[in-house]
Write a protein that holds these residues in place. Sequence first.
Motif, short mmCIF file in Angstrom:
data_model
loop_
_atom_site.label_atom_id
_atom_site.label_comp_id
_atom_site.label_asym_id
_atom_site.label_seq_id
_atom_site.Cartn_x
_atom_site.Cartn_y
_atom_site.Cartn_z
N ALA A 19 12.52 48.52 63.50
CA ALA A 19 11.14 49.02 63.50
C ALA A 19 10.78 49.60 62.13
O ALA A 19 9.68 49.36 61.61
CB ALA A 19 10.96 50.07 64.59
N LEU A 47 9.66 41.10 63.43
CA LEU A 47 10.30 41.45 64.70
C LEU A 47 10.93 40.22 65.34
O LEU A 47 12.06 40.28 65.85
CB LEU A 47 9.28 42.08 65.65
CG LEU A 47 8.69 43.43 65.24
CD1 LEU A 47 7.68 43.90 66.27
CD2 LEU A 47 9.78 44.48 65.05
N SER A 54 7.74 43.19 70.47
CA SER A 54 6.71 44.21 70.29
C SER A 54 6.61 45.08 71.54
O SER A 54 6.35 44.57 72.63
CB SER A 54 5.36 43.55 70.01
OG SER A 54 4.28 44.44 70.27
N THR A 66 1.44 45.02 66.56
CA THR A 66 1.48 46.39 66.05
C THR A 66 0.09 47.00 66.17
O THR A 66 -0.88 46.29 66.44
CB THR A 66 1.92 46.41 64.58
OG1 THR A 66 0.91 45.77 63.77
CG2 THR A 66 3.24 45.69 64.38
N SER A 95 6.20 49.80 67.09
CA SER A 95 7.17 50.14 68.13
C SER A 95 7.74 48.84 68.67
O SER A 95 7.03 47.85 68.82
CB SER A 95 6.53 50.98 69.24
OG SER A 95 5.36 50.37 69.74
N ALA A 96 9.04 48.84 68.93
CA ALA A 96 9.71 47.60 69.28
C ALA A 96 10.88 47.86 70.22
O ALA A 96 11.36 48.98 70.36
CB ALA A 96 10.20 46.91 68.00
N ASP A 104 10.04 53.80 67.78
CA ASP A 104 8.61 53.93 67.48
C ASP A 104 8.47 54.64 66.14
O ASP A 104 9.08 55.70 65.93
CB ASP A 104 7.97 54.75 68.61
CG ASP A 104 6.46 54.69 68.65
OD1 ASP A 104 5.86 54.05 67.76
OD2 ASP A 104 5.89 55.28 69.58
#
Length: 237
Positions: A19, A47, A54, A66, A95-96, A104
């Motif tokens: 992230a 990502l 995500s 995002t 945030s992932a 985050d």
Amino acid sequence: MTIDSEQDLIGLLRIGKIAGLALQTMLAQVRPGITTAELDAIGAEFLKREGARSAPILTYKFPGATCISLNDEAAHGIPGDRVIAAGDLVNIDVSAELDGYFADTGATLPVPPVSPLKQKLADCARAALNKGLAAAVAGNRIFDIGRAMENEVKRCGFRIIRDLPGHGVGRKLHEPPSVPAFYTKHANQILAEGLVITIEPFVSTRANRIVTAPDGWTLKTPDGSPAAQYEHTVVIT
């Protein structure tokens, strides 16, 4: 969540790094003329390349990988055809999720040439985050984090947006506890070793509340005053 094992810590460190690097990759591409959708695509591709997902899409079906918020938008800005211009405040929130762990992070970047007020606002948000991080130690209470950040923001002459707190994170994107960026006696939970939270001051020149834009997602200041945010995911030690 609270870390129960070495596996938990490794999992959180892995997604936290992804992230953070996604955020840095996006920030490096912020320039006049790029659209927020183009920036979002850069984050989405990063990502995907790392095998992460995500978190806003996964958790809320958010219309973007995002959140990208400009100027008076404090949070949850939808990526689209809006063109970034010189003088804008650009907030990116990444945030992932990877292997069941969530992280985050976020930052605000002024696009030069920017007004001294906007630059000071972004600098203040970052300084407030650092004050909050310093207070986030085992044995303190959640309100110690908020008090440290609020004092810094007041010193700058700005205001904390009070209805956008930090939060627990780890197994989900949003978990208990709430982590206000201001002092309130009700945030008296003791910070225990291994607790995973986000620390994220939202700062505005004048506003201390937000309103929801007609798109149903974007959170803006009601008076058009600019806002800035910085965020880290941390493990309490």
